[in-house]
Design a protein around this motif. Structure first.
Motif, PDB file in Angstrom:
ATOM      1  N   GLU A 495      69.180  98.159  33.456  1.00  0.00           N
ATOM      2  CA  GLU A 495      70.024  96.995  33.245  1.00  0.00           C
ATOM      3  C   GLU A 495      70.241  96.732  31.747  1.00  0.00           C
ATOM      4  N   VAL A 496      71.310  96.021  31.457  1.00  0.00           N
ATOM      5  CA  VAL A 496      71.622  95.603  30.088  1.00  0.00           C
ATOM      6  C   VAL A 496      71.843  94.086  30.103  1.00  0.00           C
ATOM      7  N   ALA A 497      71.106  93.376  29.263  1.00  0.00           N
ATOM      8  CA  ALA A 497      71.220  91.919  29.215  1.00  0.00           C
ATOM      9  C   ALA A 497      72.497  91.496  28.499  1.00  0.00           C
ATOM     10  N   LYS A 498      72.976  90.321  28.873  1.00  0.00           N
ATOM     11  CA  LYS A 498      74.132  89.748  28.192  1.00  0.00           C
ATOM     12  C   LYS A 498      73.710  89.269  26.816  1.00  0.00           C
ATOM     13  N   LYS A 499      74.529  89.536  25.828  1.00  0.00           N
ATOM     14  CA  LYS A 499      74.220  89.105  24.471  1.00  0.00           C
ATOM     15  C   LYS A 499      74.465  87.607  24.347  1.00  0.00           C
ATOM     16  N   GLY A 500      73.529  86.918  23.687  1.00  0.00           N
ATOM     17  CA  GLY A 500      73.652  85.476  23.528  1.00  0.00           C
ATOM     18  C   GLY A 500      74.787  85.082  22.597  1.00  0.00           C
ATOM     19  N   LYS A 501      75.250  83.851  22.757  1.00  0.00           N
ATOM     20  CA  LYS A 501      76.280  83.319  21.877  1.00  0.00           C
ATOM     21  C   LYS A 501      75.682  82.972  20.520  1.00  0.00           C
ATOM     22  N   ALA A 502      76.551  82.779  19.553  1.00  0.00           N
ATOM     23  CA  ALA A 502      76.076  82.513  18.188  1.00  0.00           C
ATOM     24  C   ALA A 502      75.232  81.253  18.113  1.00  0.00           C
ATOM     25  N   ASN A 503      75.528  80.279  18.970  1.00  0.00           N
ATOM     26  CA  ASN A 503      74.789  79.019  18.912  1.00  0.00           C
ATOM     27  C   ASN A 503      73.628  78.991  19.909  1.00  0.00           C
ATOM     28  N   GLU A 504      73.260  80.143  20.474  1.00  0.00           N
ATOM     29  CA  GLU A 504      72.124  80.247  21.373  1.00  0.00           C
ATOM     30  C   GLU A 504      71.016  81.060  20.720  1.00  0.00           C
ATOM     31  N   LYS A 533      69.579  97.940  22.866  1.00  0.00           N
ATOM     32  CA  LYS A 533      70.641  98.103  23.865  1.00  0.00           C
ATOM     33  C   LYS A 533      70.433  97.211  25.080  1.00  0.00           C
ATOM     34  N   ASN A 534      69.253  97.278  25.678  1.00  0.00           N
ATOM     35  CA  ASN A 534      69.053  96.604  26.967  1.00  0.00           C
ATOM     36  C   ASN A 534      68.763  95.119  26.823  1.00  0.00           C
ATOM     37  N   LEU A 535      68.036  94.730  25.769  1.00  0.00           N
ATOM     38  CA  LEU A 535      67.752  93.320  25.540  1.00  0.00           C
ATOM     39  C   LEU A 535      68.765  92.650  24.609  1.00  0.00           C
ATOM     40  N   ALA A 536      69.673  93.444  24.038  1.00  0.00           N
ATOM     41  CA  ALA A 536      70.731  92.919  23.162  1.00  0.00           C
ATOM     42  C   ALA A 536      70.162  92.217  21.937  1.00  0.00           C
ATOM     43  N   THR A 537      69.185  92.832  21.304  1.00  0.00           N
ATOM     44  CA  THR A 537      68.562  92.378  20.051  1.00  0.00           C
ATOM     45  C   THR A 537      68.248  90.879  20.049  1.00  0.00           C
ATOM     46  N   PRO A 538      67.240  90.476  20.798  1.00  0.00           N
ATOM     47  CA  PRO A 538      66.872  89.046  20.818  1.00  0.00           C
ATOM     48  C   PRO A 538      66.493  88.555  19.422  1.00  0.00           C
ATOM     49  N   ASP A 539      66.627  87.254  19.228  1.00  0.00           N
ATOM     50  CA  ASP A 539      66.256  86.662  17.939  1.00  0.00           C
ATOM     51  C   ASP A 539      64.741  86.731  17.730  1.00  0.00           C
ATOM     52  N   ILE A 540      63.981  86.537  18.799  1.00  0.00           N
ATOM     53  CA  ILE A 540      62.522  86.590  18.746  1.00  0.00           C
ATOM     54  C   ILE A 540      62.041  87.478  19.888  1.00  0.00           C
ATOM     55  N   VAL A 541      61.134  88.405  19.594  1.00  0.00           N
ATOM     56  CA  VAL A 541      60.534  89.255  20.631  1.00  0.00           C
ATOM     57  C   VAL A 541      59.021  89.095  20.547  1.00  0.00           C
ATOM     58  N   SER A 542      58.423  88.622  21.636  1.00  0.00           N
ATOM     59  CA  SER A 542      56.976  88.529  21.718  1.00  0.00           C
ATOM     60  C   SER A 542      56.468  89.810  22.369  1.00  0.00           C
ATOM     61  N   LEU A 543      55.681  90.570  21.613  1.00  0.00           N
ATOM     62  CA  LEU A 543      55.199  91.869  22.085  1.00  0.00           C
ATOM     63  C   LEU A 543      53.752  91.749  22.548  1.00  0.00           C
ATOM     64  N   GLU A 544      53.429  92.452  23.637  1.00  0.00           N
ATOM     65  CA  GLU A 544      52.055  92.598  24.082  1.00  0.00           C
ATOM     66  C   GLU A 544      51.635  94.064  23.959  1.00  0.00           C
ATOM     67  N   GLU A 545      50.347  94.266  23.733  1.00  0.00           N
ATOM     68  CA  GLU A 545      49.735  95.593  23.655  1.00  0.00           C
ATOM     69  C   GLU A 545      50.196  96.395  22.436  1.00  0.00           C
ATOM     70  N   ILE A 546      50.292  95.720  21.301  1.00  0.00           N
ATOM     71  CA  ILE A 546      50.389  96.422  20.018  1.00  0.00           C
ATOM     72  C   ILE A 546      48.961  96.760  19.589  1.00  0.00           C
ATOM     73  N   GLN A 547      48.680  98.046  19.368  1.00  0.00           N
ATOM     74  CA  GLN A 547      47.342  98.463  18.963  1.00  0.00           C
ATOM     75  C   GLN A 547      47.251  98.605  17.442  1.00  0.00           C
ATOM     76  N   ASP A 548      46.017  98.746  16.967  1.00  0.00           N
ATOM     77  CA  ASP A 548      45.812  98.869  15.525  1.00  0.00           C
ATOM     78  C   ASP A 548      46.336 100.202  15.006  1.00  0.00           C
ATOM     79  N   ASN A 549      46.159 100.445  13.720  1.00  0.00           N
ATOM     80  CA  ASN A 549      46.847 101.552  13.048  1.00  0.00           C
ATOM     81  C   ASN A 549      46.382 102.939  13.447  1.00  0.00           C
ATOM     82  N   ASN A 550      45.241 103.056  14.137  1.00  0.00           N
ATOM     83  CA  ASN A 550      44.838 104.386  14.619  1.00  0.00           C
ATOM     84  C   ASN A 550      44.517 104.365  16.108  1.00  0.00           C
TER      85      ASN A 550
END
Length: 808
Positions: A495-504, A533-550
């Motif tokens: 799926e591809v999300a709809k891109k938000g409006k400028a004031n959203e 592409k699929n999330l249409a570049t959200p303004d804020i993305v909360s990520l889970e499961e980012i691991q440390d540098n190694n």
């Protein structure tokens, strides 16, 4: 979710060879069938039991001990060998402790090593065969059987696996050094022990179970210190029994533990890898719908020397094998173990396979026992799906054209539904709507043919799929297909999300599944494509499961700046904005996940669209608070910060990340979450009904912490815009989610979707939601979307689908 093991490999694989001899009394014209080559089998020693609670509070035994077992047919010489112990959380200064061994382990017998004495207890061990002074932990550690008396130097599972001197490892509790996963159940009054056959699959979690300690020495003296039951006159059944006599009308064989002779059947399937063996089925049934006519013959490490269509007589011991261990909550599989087989003829017609269609499996899934064990209940195959499948354990079944509801996994297993009208999703899955409705039509398909499926949700498995019914720790009942249908595509696309409006403003959550720089660049690129592409570049993305540098290397590294920078670069390369980021590094090894991985929540944000309000002082152990901001409502005491990170609710679990943002001059508070996993819960297909959800207690406490924080924020500013999102590891109808939304402070947006669309994850063929976006009352008319790009596809970048919300 728990580590997945394919059905064909789960749970065992005894290293000792199994020889087949002609049963006494059979005429010489019958063919004696060896299950291995004719060479004399080698003795094989393993660690059979470990107990570190000797003399501790509540313990009756005075000493710690290590028991060795020999599954071979000759004695095992221990000259020059040792047992060694390592603490469960070794550091660079940790040393292995050594106890040298002498003598030998008798064939099929045990060898007892006495270790340190505690301050309590009132019962001495049986006379030990060797004595050491190692004071072992009762709850966590590693024991090694080593062909040397020199102390080992390896301190990681990877390094120890490469040490040729180590014959066997037993890691328990939270041990970093272990085979696959550590054994559970060890304590002051419990040991971890293998089964009576010393089966060893190089997976400590599967091979060992917790129970009362039962030390035995080379003379066989010892065992569980309880009165011995009065023996039956004989453990051998005098008359010929059929398969249905062995299976009986409950989940436990009435012949369990007994030796049976000359059981007739036709070989219907052969498994030559993993848990090796074959299925036989009696073509002459007894007409009782509650008794199965099929059974699995377990040959251990020996490759079966029978073939499909052979008519055989099998003599063996009847056993009940628990794929996840006796204490895991799984059901058992009735098996014939240590078999002797005689082939009477070959090329026989197989018993007819019973067809499973939409009307076959009952709508009700499992009999209820008020949380108790259903093993002793009489089977009602016309009332419950689990009973129908148990009554066909080991029997041939056939499935026609069926819709795929769980994409093919890395082990080649695929979930289909035999009930296509049962809670369908618009994209071809079957959605989980409640604990009492787990979709009884689901069935797992594994292949014995060598061919492999590759199917997505919504595809159709066409033609004939047939084979014997089996049961495994992960997935429960399954069909071991001896004939496999073909996949017809359902045309499912991401799926591809709809891109938000400028004031959203748009806010998304995405579990990126243990992302770190040791992953291939292709994973970063595909995740980045999902964001752009699929999330249409959200303004804020909360990520889970980012691991440390190694990644999972456990060397004290906690920073994740390289991981995040590599992901941000991949997003930019995919055509997205140059995101900025905020996070709080955890204390090393305190936030759960892979040992050494130090997973955490991270905020990405587009600085061209939103601003982050930085307030210093937020660290791994400092609690963020909501404070009054003059006449401007509320603000955060630190930003970014963590919610009450020293609370027991977050023990060995990820702490929520809180940040204060501004969009067009307006404040926005975002709380990124990753609650503790559902690992350790009793399985829905298991012996306890309804299953106990032990992990729910901690998630409920975590939800209470987040609810308390949001409630405090709204008490200072009722108009505060708050987005709480992430991987909550639980369902919208669960107690943790009810606790999170308590008092109306948050609305769970998954409940605003049509029932068939409420999912972001597919597990055991059930489309379900573990990921959530919740909003405070001040956020009006949010546009919310679960963007299905992973969970329904066999070629997935993460096992979670992301979600996004847009609002003015």
């Amino acid at each position: 979710m728990p580590e997945h093991i394919p059905a064909a490999l789960r749970g065992r694989g005894a290293k000792a060879a199994v020889l087949v001899a002609l049963p006494v009394g059979l005429v010489g014209s019958l063919i004696a069938l060896p299950l291995t080559a004719q060479a004399t089998p080698s003795p094989d020693a393993v660690i059979s039991e470990v107990y570190g609670g000797g003399g501790n509070s509540g313990a009756s035994l005075t000493h710690d001990f290590i028991e060795l077992g020999n599954s071979g047919t000759g004695s095992f010489d221990l000259s020059g060998w040792s047992v060694q112990y390592l603490s469960g959380s070794p550091s660079s200064t940790t040393k292995w402790q050594v106890t040298p061994l002498t003598g030998s382990i008798p064939a099929g017998g045990t060898y007892l090593v006495q270790e340190a004495k505690g301050t309590g207890g009132d019962t001495a061990l049986p006379t030990p065969d060797a004595t050491g002074t190692i004071a072992m932990s009762a709850s966590s550690g590693t024991v090694a059987l080593v062909h040397s008396t020199t102390a080992l130097t390896c301190l990681t599972a990877e390094d120890c696996a490469a040490d040729g001197a180590i014959k066997d490892l037993a890691g328990f509790g939270t041990a970093a050094v272990r085979e696959s996963a550590p054994a559970t159940g060890a304590g002051n009054t419990t040991s971890v022990a293998r089964d009576a056959g010393f089966h060893d699959t190089d997976n400590n979690a599967a091979d060992f179970t917790g129970s009362a300690p039962s030390p035995r020495n080379t003379t066989g003296t010892g065992g569980t210190p309880t009165p011995e039951p009065t023996p039956e006159p004989t453990d051998t059944n005098p008359g010929p029994l059929r398969v249905h006599d062995i299976q009986g009308t409950t989940r436990i064989s009435p012949q369990n533990g007994k030796t049976v002779t000359n059981v007739p059947g036709v070989v219907t399937g052969v498994r030559s890898t993993g848990s090796k063996g074959y299925w036989i089925q009696d073509p002459e049934g007894d007409g009782n719908a509650a008794t199965s006519e099929g059974v699995f013959v377990f040959t251990g490490s020996a490759t079966p020397q029978v073939k499909v269509g052979d008519s055989v007589l099998v003599s063996a011991k009847v056993t009940e094998y628990y794929p996840g261990g006796k204490n895991s909550g799984t059901q058992s599989v009735t098996e014939l173990s240590a078999p002797t087989a005689v082939v009477l003829s070959s090329g026989n017609k197989l018993p007819d396979a019973e067809v499973i269609d939409a009307a076959t499996l009952p709508e009700a899934y499992a009999p209820q026992a008020q949380g108790g064990n259903i093993e002793s209940l009489e089977l009602k195959p016309d009332a419950y799906a689990l009973d129908w499948l148990e009554a066909h354990e080991g029997m041939r079944v056939r499935i026609g054209d069926s819709r795929v509801v769980g994409a093919t996994n890395t082990y080649g297993e695929t979930w289909i539904t035999t009930k296509p009208k049962q809670n369908p999703t618009p994209r071809g899955g079957t959605v989980l709507t409640g604990y009492d409705n787990p979709n009884s039509g689901r069935l797992l398909i594994a292949s014995l043919t060598g061919d492999q499926l590759k199917a997505n949700v919504g595809d159709t498995l066409t033609g004939t799929t047939e084979g014997p019914v089996d049961y495994a720790n992960y997935g429960g009942y399954n069909v071991q297909a001896t004939a496999l249908g073909k996949v017809t595509s359902g045309g499912l696309t991401p799926e591809v999300a709809k891109k938000g409006k400028a004031n959203e403003v748009s806010v998304a959550t995405y579990n990126v599944e243990n992302l770190d720089p040791t992953d291939p660049q292709s994973k970063f690129d595909r995740l980045a494509e999902g964001v752009v592409k699929n999330l249409a570049t959200p303004d804020i993305v909360s990520l889970e499961e980012i691991q440390d540098n190694n990644g999972a290397k456990d060397d004290g590294t906690v920073a994740a700046d390289k991981t995040i920078a590599q992901f941000i670069d991949a997003i930019k390369a995919a055509g997205g904005p140059t995101y900025d980021w905020r996070s709080v590094d955890p204390v090393n090894d305190q936030d759960g996940g892979e040992p050494g991985g130090n997973i955490r929540n991270v905020f990405l944000f587009n600085p061209q669209r939103v601003s982050f309000v930085d307030r210093p002082g937020g660290d791994a152990t400092t609690a963020v608070e909501a404070v009054k901001d003059g006449n401007k409502g509320a603000r955060l005491s630190v930003s970014p910060g963590r919610i009450n990170p020293t609370s027991d609710a977050w023990k060995s679990s990820r702490k929520p990340l809180v940040g204060e943002f501004t969009f067009r001059g307006e404040k926005l508070f975002v709380v990124g979450n990753h609650f503790n996993s559902k690992g350790g819960d009793q399985p829905g297909h298991g012996a306890f009904q309804p299953p106990t959800l032990g992990s729910e207690t901690q998630r409920t406490a975590q939800a209470k912490e987040v609810n308390t924080f949001v409630s405090g924020l709204l008490a200072k500013d009722r108009q505060a815009r708050v987005v709480v999102l992430g991987d909550m590891n639980d369902f919208q109808f669960s107690k943790p989610l009810a606790t999170l939304t308590e008092g109306g402070v948050l609305t769970d947006l998954i409940n605003t979707l049509p029932v068939g669309e409420r999912y972001s994850y597919v597990y055991d063929g059930n489309a379900q939601t573990l990921d959530h976006i919740l909003v405070s009352p001040a956020i009006k008319k949010p546009e919310y979307d679960v963007v299905h790009i992973n969970a329904e596809f066999s070629d997935q970048t993460s096992d979670h689908d992301p979600q996004v919300v847009r609002f003015k």
